[in-house]
Write an enzyme that holds these catalytic residues in place. Structure first.
Site, PDB file in Angstrom:
ATOM      1  N   GLY A 110     -30.250 -22.446  10.088  1.00  0.00           N
ATOM      2  CA  GLY A 110     -30.765 -23.249  11.203  1.00  0.00           C
ATOM      3  C   GLY A 110     -29.733 -23.348  12.309  1.00  0.00           C
ATOM      4  O   GLY A 110     -28.570 -22.975  12.140  1.00  0.00           O
ATOM      5  N   ARG A 123     -25.309 -25.179  15.962  1.00  0.00           N
ATOM      6  CA  ARG A 123     -24.538 -25.453  17.184  1.00  0.00           C
ATOM      7  C   ARG A 123     -25.343 -25.041  18.419  1.00  0.00           C
ATOM      8  O   ARG A 123     -24.783 -24.681  19.442  1.00  0.00           O
ATOM      9  CB  ARG A 123     -23.225 -24.694  17.163  1.00  0.00           C
ATOM     10  N   LYS A 137     -25.907 -23.212  23.594  1.00  0.00           N
ATOM     11  CA  LYS A 137     -25.147 -22.822  22.402  1.00  0.00           C
ATOM     12  C   LYS A 137     -23.747 -23.429  22.518  1.00  0.00           C
ATOM     13  O   LYS A 137     -23.054 -23.194  23.507  1.00  0.00           O
ATOM     14  CB  LYS A 137     -25.073 -21.287  22.361  1.00  0.00           C
ATOM     15  N   ASP A 180     -18.690 -27.979  13.546  1.00  0.00           N
ATOM     16  CA  ASP A 180     -18.572 -29.040  14.551  1.00  0.00           C
ATOM     17  C   ASP A 180     -19.636 -28.936  15.645  1.00  0.00           C
ATOM     18  O   ASP A 180     -19.670 -29.750  16.562  1.00  0.00           O
ATOM     19  CB  ASP A 180     -17.164 -29.016  15.183  1.00  0.00           C
ATOM     20  N   ARG A 237     -28.345 -19.569  26.801  1.00  0.00           N
ATOM     21  CA  ARG A 237     -28.903 -18.271  26.425  1.00  0.00           C
ATOM     22  C   ARG A 237     -30.404 -18.270  26.696  1.00  0.00           C
ATOM     23  O   ARG A 237     -31.089 -19.257  26.446  1.00  0.00           O
ATOM     24  CB  ARG A 237     -28.611 -18.073  24.942  1.00  0.00           C
ATOM     25  N   ARG A 275     -36.529 -15.282  14.096  1.00  0.00           N
ATOM     26  CA  ARG A 275     -35.669 -14.343  13.377  1.00  0.00           C
ATOM     27  C   ARG A 275     -36.347 -13.915  12.089  1.00  0.00           C
ATOM     28  O   ARG A 275     -37.258 -14.602  11.607  1.00  0.00           O
ATOM     29  CB  ARG A 275     -34.343 -15.059  13.028  1.00  0.00           C
ATOM     30  N   ASP A 301     -30.633 -13.468   9.764  1.00  0.00           N
ATOM     31  CA  ASP A 301     -30.808 -14.570  10.714  1.00  0.00           C
ATOM     32  C   ASP A 301     -30.382 -14.149  12.126  1.00  0.00           C
ATOM     33  O   ASP A 301     -30.619 -14.879  13.081  1.00  0.00           O
ATOM     34  CB  ASP A 301     -30.030 -15.817  10.275  1.00  0.00           C
ATOM     35  N   ASP A 329     -27.198 -12.810  19.135  1.00  0.00           N
ATOM     36  CA  ASP A 329     -26.006 -13.323  18.451  1.00  0.00           C
ATOM     37  C   ASP A 329     -24.810 -12.381  18.566  1.00  0.00           C
ATOM     38  O   ASP A 329     -24.453 -11.655  17.639  1.00  0.00           O
ATOM     39  CB  ASP A 329     -26.309 -13.682  16.991  1.00  0.00           C
TER      40      ASP A 329
HETATM   41  P1  AMP Z   1     -23.731 -16.995  13.263  1.00  0.00           P
HETATM   42  O1  AMP Z   1     -22.903 -16.211  12.304  1.00  0.00           O
HETATM   43  O2  AMP Z   1     -23.040 -17.303  14.544  1.00  0.00           O
HETATM   44  O3  AMP Z   1     -25.065 -16.400  13.493  1.00  0.00           O
HETATM   45  O4  AMP Z   1     -23.963 -18.408  12.560  1.00  0.00           O
HETATM   46  C1  AMP Z   1     -24.453 -18.544  11.254  1.00  0.00           C
HETATM   47  C2  AMP Z   1     -24.823 -19.974  10.993  1.00  0.00           C
HETATM   48  O5  AMP Z   1     -23.686 -20.836  11.103  1.00  0.00           O
HETATM   49  C3  AMP Z   1     -25.872 -20.544  11.923  1.00  0.00           C
HETATM   50  O6  AMP Z   1     -26.700 -21.406  11.179  1.00  0.00           O
HETATM   51  C4  AMP Z   1     -25.035 -21.316  12.916  1.00  0.00           C
HETATM   52  O7  AMP Z   1     -25.776 -22.341  13.533  1.00  0.00           O
HETATM   53  C5  AMP Z   1     -23.933 -21.873  12.038  1.00  0.00           C
HETATM   54  N1  AMP Z   1     -22.733 -22.170  12.815  1.00  0.00           N
HETATM   55  C6  AMP Z   1     -21.871 -21.278  13.347  1.00  0.00           C
HETATM   56  N2  AMP Z   1     -20.881 -21.900  13.998  1.00  0.00           N
HETATM   57  C7  AMP Z   1     -21.092 -23.231  13.887  1.00  0.00           C
HETATM   58  C8  AMP Z   1     -20.422 -24.404  14.348  1.00  0.00           C
HETATM   59  N3  AMP Z   1     -19.304 -24.339  15.082  1.00  0.00           N
HETATM   60  N4  AMP Z   1     -20.957 -25.597  14.035  1.00  0.00           N
HETATM   61  C9  AMP Z   1     -22.083 -25.681  13.296  1.00  0.00           C
HETATM   62  N5  AMP Z   1     -22.762 -24.626  12.840  1.00  0.00           N
HETATM   63  C10 AMP Z   1     -22.282 -23.398  13.125  1.00  0.00           C
HETATM   64 MG    MG Z   2     -26.691 -16.403  14.193  1.00  0.00          MG
END
Ligand code: AMP
Ligand code: MG
Length: 472
Positions: free
Chosen positions: A86, A89, A109, A121, A172, A179, A244, A254
């Site tokens: 989900g 961030r 984002k 965070d 974005r 997805r 995802d 992404d």
């Molecule tokens: P990503 O690899 O960027 O596609 O992220 C994978 C998952 O990690 C997604 O559910 C993002 O929302 C979560 N995520 C990545 N960075 C953060 C962050 N700084 N704080 C909270 N969730 C994160």
């Molecule tokens: Mg992602």
């Protein structure tokens, strides 16, 4: 001046279980870095002064008509199923209909914690925000289906990674944020009602011609096959092709540890977390098939007969590699100035790639050099190149204007990793000029732009970027 965004939201009308309503978390001191005026006009968004734009696109000021929410999805991360991810961030502000009549999502984002943040965070630091801005806009200018960047804002807050870093928010724009993992979450939960609602929504939004899950699978397979072939023809490595991060729309999404290759090597991997090369350059053609198999699996409960569904879907998935090979050949033949590729052209392409691999030739400059007459300089094995060159010239004898075709297929400019790193370092030090310059040059990547010749140069030994990091 006030800013109007003509929101018309549909995802927020889906059942509650699809998302969590969540406002962006305000930041200390928003300051606008960039606003994409051309994209804003496409979306029917009026201008406003920088302070107001900064407040809106930092999440401090939620514009009228927005219905902020965090979307729910699951996904396979490096092959391991994670039953709940989900937006941890990100916040979907809402949707607009653009000038062409297409529905587009507007998403922040780095906009703070959501119910799906887990240990994160909810924030982003300046580096990944500017990287995504530059690379996604460059991909668009290169003709690749992609999410876009509407705005980048400094938050005036510090984000803690290994070290304290300046925080930022990216806005974005996407055809949607549906997805493979969005289908997977409801399928894994055996929530067939939700799965059907998602299927109906996706078909209505993207593929109204698809009458059943099998037809949806077919069209997504086709889009993704084309997309990955385009990536490969540009030397692009997505870096984190988890399910995802794989869209139903067929847009690239992404931009985390993504990178363009400089020297050609099919096993190139940049991402520091991709230790086994799962998402390396050449592996992308296999992984996208694997991802589509996960989509197919998620769609099975929507079919009237399970064993029949599995048989049909298996046939569709097994046909995908040939489709990718055909798209790959079309793209690479175009890079050689060939308009109607024949099967044997695959060998011609492969032989050039072998020469490039053997001498670590710069991918972008070698192909661009075919039209400019400088490709030979990029190849270590000159005799080998001369032989290849004679075969190639014979093959394109009957092409009307192969030089023009090649200049339209082989960019002069790509966002090179060392330039991105340099741009980020400057921005962290408060100088955004390199960021703006990269955007300006990369907006027209197929033109020579002699003033920007420095941006065509591959990295020197000291400048080579060997690893990239996730967007977190
Ligand atoms: P990503 O690899 O960027 O596609 O992220 C994978 C998952 O990690 C997604 O559910 C993002 O929302 C979560 N995520 C990545 N960075 C953060 C962050 N700084 N704080 C909270 N969730 C994160
Ligand atoms: Mg992602």
């Amino acid at each position: 001046m006030s800013l109007k965004i003509p929101f018309d939201n549909t995802y927020a009308r889906l059942p509650e279980g699809f998302y969590a309503r969540q406002a962006p978390v305000p930041v200390a001191d928003p300051a606008l870095i960039a606003f994409n005026d051309a994209l804003a006009r496409e979306l029917g968004i009026d201008g406003a002064d920088d302070a107001r734009l900064a407040a809106i696109f930092a999440g401090n000021d939620v514009p009228d008509g927005a219905e902020p929410l965090a979307q729910l999805y699951a996904g396979h991360q490096f092959g391991q199923f994670n039953p709940q991810l989900g937006d941890g961030r990100a916040i979907l502000l809402g949707e607009v209909t653009d000038r062409t009549g297409a529905r587009r999502d507007i998403q922040l984002k780095g906009s703070g914690r959501t119910p799906f943040s887990r240990m994160g965070d909810g924030r982003a630091w300046l580096g990944p925000v500017l990287r995504e801005y530059v690379v996604s806009e460059a991909m668009h200018a290169l003709g690749v289906p992609t999410t876009r960047a509407l705005a980048a804002v400094r938050t005036g807050e510090t984000v803690l990674r290994e070290v304290p870093l300046p925080g930022a928010v990216l806005t974005r724009v996407a055809a949607s944020h549906i997805r493979v993992g969005t289908f997977q979450i409801f399928s894994a939960r055996q929530d067939t009602d939700a799965l059907r609602a998602l299927f109906d929504y996706t078909v209505a939004r993207h593929y109204p011609q698809a009458r059943d899950p099998s037809e949806l699978l077919d069209v997504v397979i086709e889009r993704q096959a084309k997309l990955v072939a385009q990536w490969m023809a540009l030397g692009f490595i997505h870096g984190v092709m988890n399910t995802d991060n794989c869209t139903l729309s067929g847009e690239t999404i992404d931009y985390g540890p993504c990178a363009f290759m400089d020297a050609y090597a099919p096993d190139t991997v940049f991402s520091s977390i991709d230790r086994f090369g799962r998402y390396g350059y050449a592996a992308q053609a296999d992984i996208i098939v694997w991802n589509m198999a996960q989509l197919a699996t998620a769609l099975v409960p929507l079919m009237p007969d399970e064993s029949e569904a599995i048989e049909t879907f298996t046939r569709q998935i097994h046909a995908m590699p040939d489709l990718i090979r055909a798209e790959w050949l079309t793209r690479f033949a175009a890079k050689l100035g060939i308009t109607a590729p024949r099967a044997e052209d695959a060998g011609l392409v492969a032989d050039l790639l072998d020469l490039m691999h053997a001498g670590s030739s710069d991918f972008t400059n070698t192909f661009r050099g075919l039209a400019d007459g400088t490709a030979r300089d990029e190849i270590a094995d000159r005799d080998g190149f001369d032989k290849w060159h004679a075969r190639w010239r014979t093959r394109i004898e009957d092409e009307a204007d192969p030089e023009a075709a090649m200049r339209a297929a082989n960019p002069a400019f790509i966002p090179r990793n060392h330039r991105i790193e340099e741009m980020i370092a400057a921005a962290v030090a408060g100088d955004d000029a390199p960021f703006h310059r990269l955007n300006a040059v990369l907006a027209d990547p197929f033109s020579d732009q002699p003033d920007a010749a420095d941006l065509r140069r591959p990295p020197t030994h000291d400048e080579v970027v060997t690893a990239t990091f996730c967007g977190t």
